[in-house]
Design a protein around this motif. Structure first.
Motif, mmCIF file in Angstrom:
data_model
loop_
_atom_site.group_PDB
_atom_site.id
_atom_site.type_symbol
_atom_site.label_atom_id
_atom_site.label_comp_id
_atom_site.label_asym_id
_atom_site.label_seq_id
_atom_site.Cartn_x
_atom_site.Cartn_y
_atom_site.Cartn_z
ATOM 1 N N LEU A 176 42.823 -3.409 -21.922
ATOM 2 C CA LEU A 176 41.648 -3.121 -22.732
ATOM 3 C C LEU A 176 40.374 -3.460 -21.978
ATOM 4 C CD1 LEU A 176 42.996 -4.763 -25.989
ATOM 5 C CD2 LEU A 176 42.513 -2.335 -25.742
ATOM 6 N N CYS A 177 39.394 -2.619 -22.158
ATOM 7 C CA CYS A 177 38.058 -2.847 -21.616
ATOM 8 C C CYS A 177 37.123 -3.068 -22.802
ATOM 9 C CB CYS A 177 37.644 -1.626 -20.800
ATOM 10 S SG CYS A 177 35.908 -1.560 -20.366
ATOM 11 N N ALA A 178 36.223 -4.008 -22.668
ATOM 12 C CA ALA A 178 35.239 -4.269 -23.720
ATOM 13 C C ALA A 178 33.854 -4.349 -23.099
ATOM 14 C CB ALA A 178 35.560 -5.574 -24.448
ATOM 15 N N SER A 179 32.873 -3.791 -23.769
ATOM 16 C CA SER A 179 31.513 -3.877 -23.255
ATOM 17 C C SER A 179 30.616 -4.629 -24.225
ATOM 18 C CB SER A 179 30.950 -2.488 -22.953
ATOM 19 O OG SER A 179 30.629 -1.779 -24.127
ATOM 20 N N SER A 180 29.573 -5.220 -23.680
ATOM 21 C CA SER A 180 28.618 -5.973 -24.485
ATOM 22 C C SER A 180 27.288 -5.973 -23.763
ATOM 23 C CB SER A 180 29.123 -7.402 -24.728
ATOM 24 O OG SER A 180 29.359 -8.051 -23.492
ATOM 25 N N SER A 181 26.306 -6.607 -24.403
ATOM 26 C CA SER A 181 24.985 -6.600 -23.819
ATOM 27 C C SER A 181 24.236 -7.857 -24.199
ATOM 28 C CB SER A 181 24.212 -5.381 -24.322
ATOM 29 O OG SER A 181 22.899 -5.369 -23.804
ATOM 30 N N GLY A 182 23.349 -8.298 -23.328
ATOM 31 C CA GLY A 182 22.474 -9.391 -23.698
ATOM 32 C C GLY A 182 22.808 -10.697 -23.019
ATOM 33 N N LEU A 183 21.826 -11.383 -22.568
ATOM 34 C CA LEU A 183 21.941 -12.729 -22.016
ATOM 35 C C LEU A 183 23.004 -12.831 -20.927
ATOM 36 C CD1 LEU A 183 21.436 -15.029 -25.127
ATOM 37 C CD2 LEU A 183 19.795 -14.315 -23.399
ATOM 38 N N ALA A 184 22.932 -11.943 -19.964
ATOM 39 C CA ALA A 184 23.825 -11.988 -18.801
ATOM 40 C C ALA A 184 25.290 -11.982 -19.225
ATOM 41 C CB ALA A 184 23.520 -13.215 -17.953
ATOM 42 N N GLY A 185 25.615 -11.158 -20.177
ATOM 43 C CA GLY A 185 27.018 -11.057 -20.586
ATOM 44 C C GLY A 185 27.385 -12.160 -21.539
ATOM 45 N N GLY A 186 28.368 -12.940 -21.171
ATOM 46 C CA GLY A 186 28.816 -13.981 -22.074
ATOM 47 C C GLY A 186 29.610 -13.386 -23.205
ATOM 48 N N PHE A 187 29.963 -14.192 -24.173
ATOM 49 C CA PHE A 187 30.850 -13.747 -25.233
ATOM 50 C C PHE A 187 30.286 -13.951 -26.625
ATOM 51 C CE2 PHE A 187 34.257 -12.773 -22.456
ATOM 52 C CZ PHE A 187 34.182 -13.677 -21.424
ATOM 53 N N THR A 188 29.064 -14.411 -26.725
ATOM 54 C CA THR A 188 28.516 -14.658 -28.052
ATOM 55 C C THR A 188 28.170 -13.361 -28.759
ATOM 56 O OG1 THR A 188 27.609 -16.745 -27.301
ATOM 57 C CG2 THR A 188 26.706 -15.853 -29.337
ATOM 58 N N TYR A 189 27.820 -12.369 -27.992
ATOM 59 C CA TYR A 189 27.361 -11.132 -28.590
ATOM 60 C C TYR A 189 28.522 -10.171 -28.799
ATOM 61 C CZ TYR A 189 22.834 -13.054 -27.901
ATOM 62 O OH TYR A 189 21.746 -13.879 -27.971
ATOM 63 N N GLU A 190 28.275 -9.183 -29.620
ATOM 64 C CA GLU A 190 29.324 -8.265 -30.032
ATOM 65 C C GLU A 190 29.960 -7.575 -28.834
ATOM 66 O OE1 GLU A 190 27.529 -6.973 -34.387
ATOM 67 O OE2 GLU A 190 27.758 -5.506 -32.789
ATOM 68 N N GLN A 191 31.269 -7.541 -28.850
ATOM 69 C CA GLN A 191 32.021 -6.797 -27.863
ATOM 70 C C GLN A 191 32.591 -5.556 -28.532
ATOM 71 O OE1 GLN A 191 34.336 -9.079 -24.560
ATOM 72 N NE2 GLN A 191 34.923 -9.976 -26.498
ATOM 73 N N TYR A 192 32.511 -4.449 -27.846
ATOM 74 C CA TYR A 192 33.101 -3.208 -28.320
ATOM 75 C C TYR A 192 34.239 -2.841 -27.366
ATOM 76 C CZ TYR A 192 29.088 -2.694 -31.404
ATOM 77 O OH TYR A 192 28.151 -2.891 -32.378
ATOM 78 N N PHE A 193 35.417 -2.642 -27.948
ATOM 79 C CA PHE A 193 36.600 -2.355 -27.154
ATOM 80 C C PHE A 193 36.854 -0.855 -27.047
ATOM 81 C CE2 PHE A 193 38.892 -6.257 -26.146
ATOM 82 C CZ PHE A 193 38.221 -7.183 -26.920
ATOM 83 N N GLY A 194 37.412 -0.465 -25.917
ATOM 84 C CA GLY A 194 37.919 0.882 -25.765
ATOM 85 C C GLY A 194 39.326 0.974 -26.319
ATOM 86 N N PRO A 195 39.917 2.179 -26.308
ATOM 87 C CA PRO A 195 41.260 2.366 -26.860
ATOM 88 C C PRO A 195 42.361 1.821 -25.971
ATOM 89 C CG PRO A 195 40.456 4.401 -25.925
ATOM 90 C CD PRO A 195 39.325 3.430 -25.848
ATOM 91 N N GLY A 196 42.039 1.507 -24.716
ATOM 92 C CA GLY A 196 43.026 0.922 -23.827
ATOM 93 C C GLY A 196 43.772 1.933 -22.970
ATOM 94 N N THR A 197 44.383 1.407 -21.921
ATOM 95 C CA THR A 197 45.296 2.171 -21.059
ATOM 96 C C THR A 197 46.657 1.501 -21.151
ATOM 97 O OG1 THR A 197 43.624 2.910 -19.482
ATOM 98 C CG2 THR A 197 45.907 2.812 -18.707
ATOM 99 N N ARG A 198 47.661 2.268 -21.561
ATOM 100 C CA ARG A 198 49.028 1.748 -21.655
ATOM 101 C C ARG A 198 49.685 1.904 -20.300
ATOM 102 N NH1 ARG A 198 51.473 -1.577 -24.855
ATOM 103 N NH2 ARG A 198 50.592 -0.514 -26.663
#
Lengths: 116, 108
Positions: free
Chosen positions: A90-112
């Motif tokens: 799975l890949c997830a993207s986010s934005s703000g404050l040099a990445g990190g994990f506090t902000y919303e992550q949006y996931f892709g559907p994944g590669t099996r």
């Protein structure tokens, strides 16, 4: 507005081979994180890229490497594939404050990925 | 190794029932997120909680972050078949740690 996209959808490789998976982040996002999700488990964090550099890394061997391009898209490379590498990536993207994990992550559907 | 323990692992209930799922850890997190994942898809973020003791509501879903920021709960009121899915909690510190999830089935 396209969300996170990943390619390919499915992939079958043989033990010992190498694989490259691709991810395009959601529009406006600059940080990409990669996760491995084995069957019946939650996602395991592999690493995170921001400004084309690896910023955080989980407990994965050096066989797992990545890259982020100037357009924020990213690749995950796995060398010397093992049977145990079979999973949903799975890949997830986010934005703000040099990445990190506090902000919303949006996931892709994944590669099996299946390693035989 | 999952450092976040989710319980129960599986839950099957009838439409209209209430339920609570739990997410526990010995670690303190700067924030905690809840996701729902359906087969063949990536997780979808439901909520992020940041402050100890914080309670957030999303329609019939109520999320609570423990005072010590080590645990969280998700309560669903009057569950519907559309709530069926894998519910994952994830704690953020220096990286993002996911639990193994609670697989919820709501029968009509």
């Amino acid at each position: 507005d396209a969300g996170v996209t990943q390619s390919p959808t499915h992939l079958i490789k043989t033990r010992g081979q190498q694989v490259t998976l691709r991810c395009s982040p959601k529009s406006g996002h600059d940080t990409v994180s990669w996760y491995q999700q084995a069957l019946g488990q939650g996602p395991q964090f592999i690493f995170q890229y921001y400004e084309e550099e690896e910023r955080q890394r989980g407990n994965f061997p050096d066989r797992f490497s990545g890259h982020q391009f100037p357009n924020y898209s990213s690749e995950l490379n796995v060398n010397a594939l093992l049977l145990g590498d079979s999973a949903l990536y799975l890949c997830a993207s986010s934005s703000g404050l040099a990445g990190g994990f506090t902000y919303e992550q949006y996931f892709g559907p994944g590669t099996r990925l299946t390693v035989t | 190794t999952q450092l976040l323990e989710q319980s129960p692992q599986f839950l099957s209930i009838q439409e209209g029932e209430n339920l609570t799922v739990y997410c526990n850890s010995s670690s303190v997190f700067s924030s905690l997120q809840w996701y729902r994942q359906e087969p063949g898809e990536g997780p979808v973020l439901l909520v992020t909680v940041v402050t100890g003791g914080e309670v957030k509501k999303l329609k019939r879903l109520t999320f609570q972050f423990g005072d010590a920021r080590k645990d969280s709960s998700l309560h669903i009121t009057a569950a519907q078949p559309g709530d069926t899915g894998l519910y994952l909690c994830a704690g953020a510190h220096n990286d993002m740690r996911f639990g193994a999830g609670t697989r919820l089935t709501v029968k009509p």
